[in-house]
Motif scaffolding. Sequence first.
Motif, PDB file in Angstrom:
ATOM      1  N   GLY A 131      -2.138 -27.565  22.854  1.00 45.19           N
ATOM      2  CA  GLY A 131      -0.745 -28.327  23.298  1.00 45.19           C
ATOM      3  C   GLY A 131      -0.891 -29.742  22.190  1.00 45.19           C
ATOM      4  N   ALA A 132       0.434 -29.948  21.656  1.00 52.93           N
ATOM      5  CA  ALA A 132       0.475 -31.363  21.090  1.00 52.93           C
ATOM      6  C   ALA A 132       1.686 -32.078  21.476  1.00 52.93           C
ATOM      7  N   GLY A 133       2.152 -32.053  22.814  1.00 51.72           N
ATOM      8  CA  GLY A 133       3.341 -32.656  23.458  1.00 51.72           C
ATOM      9  C   GLY A 133       2.932 -34.045  23.978  1.00 51.72           C
ATOM     10  N   GLY A 134       3.781 -34.521  24.820  1.00 56.40           N
ATOM     11  CA  GLY A 134       3.559 -35.847  25.516  1.00 56.40           C
ATOM     12  C   GLY A 134       2.204 -35.994  26.176  1.00 56.40           C
ATOM     13  N   ALA A 135       1.961 -34.705  27.083  1.00 53.14           N
ATOM     14  CA  ALA A 135       0.588 -34.869  27.843  1.00 53.14           C
ATOM     15  C   ALA A 135      -0.555 -34.887  26.915  1.00 53.14           C
ATOM     16  N   ASN A 155      -1.674 -26.009  18.420  1.00 51.45           N
ATOM     17  CA  ASN A 155      -0.421 -25.964  18.907  1.00 51.45           C
ATOM     18  C   ASN A 155       0.412 -24.535  18.410  1.00 51.45           C
ATOM     19  N   ARG A 156       1.397 -24.358  19.136  1.00 52.85           N
ATOM     20  CA  ARG A 156       1.934 -23.105  18.815  1.00 52.85           C
ATOM     21  C   ARG A 156       3.054 -23.667  17.447  1.00 52.85           C
ATOM     22  N   THR A 157       3.318 -24.952  17.566  1.00 53.72           N
ATOM     23  CA  THR A 157       4.018 -25.414  16.482  1.00 53.72           C
ATOM     24  C   THR A 157       3.181 -26.404  15.434  1.00 53.72           C
ATOM     25  N   LYS A 160       3.489 -29.920  14.532  1.00 52.20           N
ATOM     26  CA  LYS A 160       3.436 -31.125  15.727  1.00 52.20           C
ATOM     27  C   LYS A 160       1.961 -31.421  15.827  1.00 52.20           C
ATOM     28  N   LEU A 177      -2.421 -21.947  17.380  1.00 48.22           N
ATOM     29  CA  LEU A 177      -3.044 -21.367  18.737  1.00 48.22           C
ATOM     30  C   LEU A 177      -4.004 -20.164  18.097  1.00 48.22           C
ATOM     31  N   THR A 193      -3.120 -28.552  27.669  1.00 48.51           N
ATOM     32  CA  THR A 193      -2.343 -29.694  28.065  1.00 48.51           C
ATOM     33  C   THR A 193      -0.558 -29.406  27.997  1.00 48.51           C
ATOM     34  N   THR A 194      -0.453 -28.052  27.944  1.00 48.66           N
ATOM     35  CA  THR A 194       1.045 -27.532  27.797  1.00 48.66           C
ATOM     36  C   THR A 194       1.311 -26.984  29.048  1.00 48.66           C
ATOM     37  N   SER A 195       2.714 -26.657  29.408  1.00 48.63           N
ATOM     38  CA  SER A 195       3.082 -26.443  30.691  1.00 48.63           C
ATOM     39  C   SER A 195       2.682 -24.912  30.884  1.00 48.63           C
ATOM     40  N   ILE A 196       1.957 -24.137  29.961  1.00 49.15           N
ATOM     41  CA  ILE A 196       1.738 -22.661  30.103  1.00 49.15           C
ATOM     42  C   ILE A 196       0.805 -22.604  31.277  1.00 49.15           C
TER      43      ILE A 196
HETATM   44  P1  ATR Z   1       5.155 -32.635  27.490  1.00 52.34           P
HETATM   45  O1  ATR Z   1       5.791 -33.892  27.144  1.00 52.34           O
HETATM   46  O2  ATR Z   1       5.319 -32.715  28.855  1.00 52.34           O
HETATM   47  O3  ATR Z   1       3.734 -32.473  26.861  1.00 52.34           O
HETATM   48  P2  ATR Z   1       6.480 -31.211  25.104  1.00 52.34           P
HETATM   49  O4  ATR Z   1       6.477 -32.428  24.444  1.00 52.34           O
HETATM   50  O5  ATR Z   1       7.654 -30.332  25.499  1.00 52.34           O
HETATM   51  O6  ATR Z   1       6.129 -31.408  26.844  1.00 52.34           O
HETATM   52  O7  ATR Z   1       5.283 -30.238  24.978  1.00 52.34           O
HETATM   53  C1  ATR Z   1       5.078 -29.150  25.565  1.00 52.34           C
HETATM   54  C2  ATR Z   1       3.862 -28.596  24.911  1.00 52.34           C
HETATM   55  O8  ATR Z   1       3.724 -27.249  25.330  1.00 52.34           O
HETATM   56  C3  ATR Z   1       3.915 -28.310  23.336  1.00 52.34           C
HETATM   57  O9  ATR Z   1       2.642 -28.355  22.600  1.00 52.34           O
HETATM   58  C4  ATR Z   1       4.546 -27.188  23.275  1.00 52.34           C
HETATM   59  O10 ATR Z   1       4.294 -26.348  21.954  1.00 52.34           O
HETATM   60  P3  ATR Z   1       5.426 -26.719  20.759  1.00 52.34           P
HETATM   61  O11 ATR Z   1       5.160 -27.788  20.249  1.00 52.34           O
HETATM   62  O12 ATR Z   1       5.175 -25.603  19.903  1.00 52.34           O
HETATM   63  O13 ATR Z   1       6.632 -26.441  21.188  1.00 52.34           O
HETATM   64  C5  ATR Z   1       3.745 -26.239  24.364  1.00 52.34           C
HETATM   65  N1  ATR Z   1       4.397 -24.958  24.689  1.00 52.34           N
HETATM   66  C6  ATR Z   1       5.609 -25.053  25.469  1.00 52.34           C
HETATM   67  N2  ATR Z   1       5.822 -23.749  26.000  1.00 52.34           N
HETATM   68  C7  ATR Z   1       4.995 -22.955  25.330  1.00 52.34           C
HETATM   69  C8  ATR Z   1       4.841 -21.377  24.886  1.00 52.34           C
HETATM   70  N3  ATR Z   1       5.656 -20.613  25.381  1.00 52.34           N
HETATM   71  N4  ATR Z   1       3.785 -21.074  23.992  1.00 52.34           N
HETATM   72  C9  ATR Z   1       2.808 -21.835  23.464  1.00 52.34           C
HETATM   73  N5  ATR Z   1       3.038 -23.373  23.608  1.00 52.34           N
HETATM   74  C10 ATR Z   1       4.003 -23.703  24.457  1.00 52.34           C
END
Ligand code: ATR
Length: 277
Positions: A131-135, A155-157, A160, A177, A193-196
């Motif tokens: 994961g590469a989001g806020g968390a 990260n999926r994307t 990022k 990933l 660190t993702t919401s998965i």
């Molecule tokens: P937060 O700020 O709470 O971390 P976010 O910025 O939306 O939330 O980041 C969520 C993370 O979970 C991201 O790394 C996201 O991947 P993307 O950058 O590709 O969007 C990852 N994530 C959320 N749902 C996902 C899924 N179904 N499969 C893979 N990665 C997922």
Amino acid sequence: MIHVKKAFVIGHPIRHSRSPLIHGTWLAEHAIAGSYDAIDVAPDDLAGFVGRVRAGEFVGGNVTIPHKEEVFRLCDSIDPLAETIGAVNTLVREEGGRIRGFNTDYMGFLGNLDQNAPGWSVRLGRAIVLGAGGAARAILVALRERGFKEIVLLNRTPEKAEALAREIDGPFTPGRLSDFAFYAGGADLLVNTTSIGMHESRFDDLDLGLLPETALVTDIVYVPLMTPLLADARAVGVRTVDGLGMLLHQAVPGFEAWFGVRPEVTAELRQKVEATL
Ligand code: ATR
């Protein structure tokens, strides 16, 4: 007259926060003349609320969704690590009324593993972060501060992950990933660190059997406590630590700053909070 030190957690909505239970338990334990309350503050009222803290009504408090980024701009000074993480979750009113912003999530992450997986960072080799989001940002700072030699950020994307690796200083290797299989064999630590993991969601193609048997797997998701990732890790026989301890440990530095006592995360506190999940 007894001067009661008042602290808060603000968010919108806020009624499901477990923070009043955590801090309330510590206040009672240490017989401190203080309070810690959840206060619903709408985005339009945030600046006004910070003004009340500045004026001396509160000693400080926690800040949660959706205010963690906006409150950053309202602080008078920002701790350098909160600056790197890009978000503030703890406000401390300094003498004279200046408000300093901190981020205690990275300490919560480290405190949880230190307590529940003693020795986890003796081998500071490779960590894999999903994961590469806020968390992810607080976790990357935590692993960097602890001294990991290589931090693989998947990260999926992938763009990022690349952007984050450029933005934050550290030994980061970004990827997608599906690169997990390439890096897993040399990993000492795997962190989600993702919401998965919430609402029964799971990663599709992570073969945890590729991890060394000495690896540690941890998740920041704590509802459910046993996420599919942690269950899979247990099934292949590697150590796991769930995410509830991070919530408990991130509360420690704030309480100490406001009330002057460093509180402990005990098994009883954990049970109390776990019972509300
Ligand atoms: P937060 O700020 O709470 O971390 P976010 O910025 O939306 O939330 O980041 C969520 C993370 O979970 C991201 O790394 C996201 O991947 P993307 O950058 O590709 O969007 C990852 N994530 C959320 N749902 C996902 C899924 N179904 N499969 C893979 N990665 C997922």
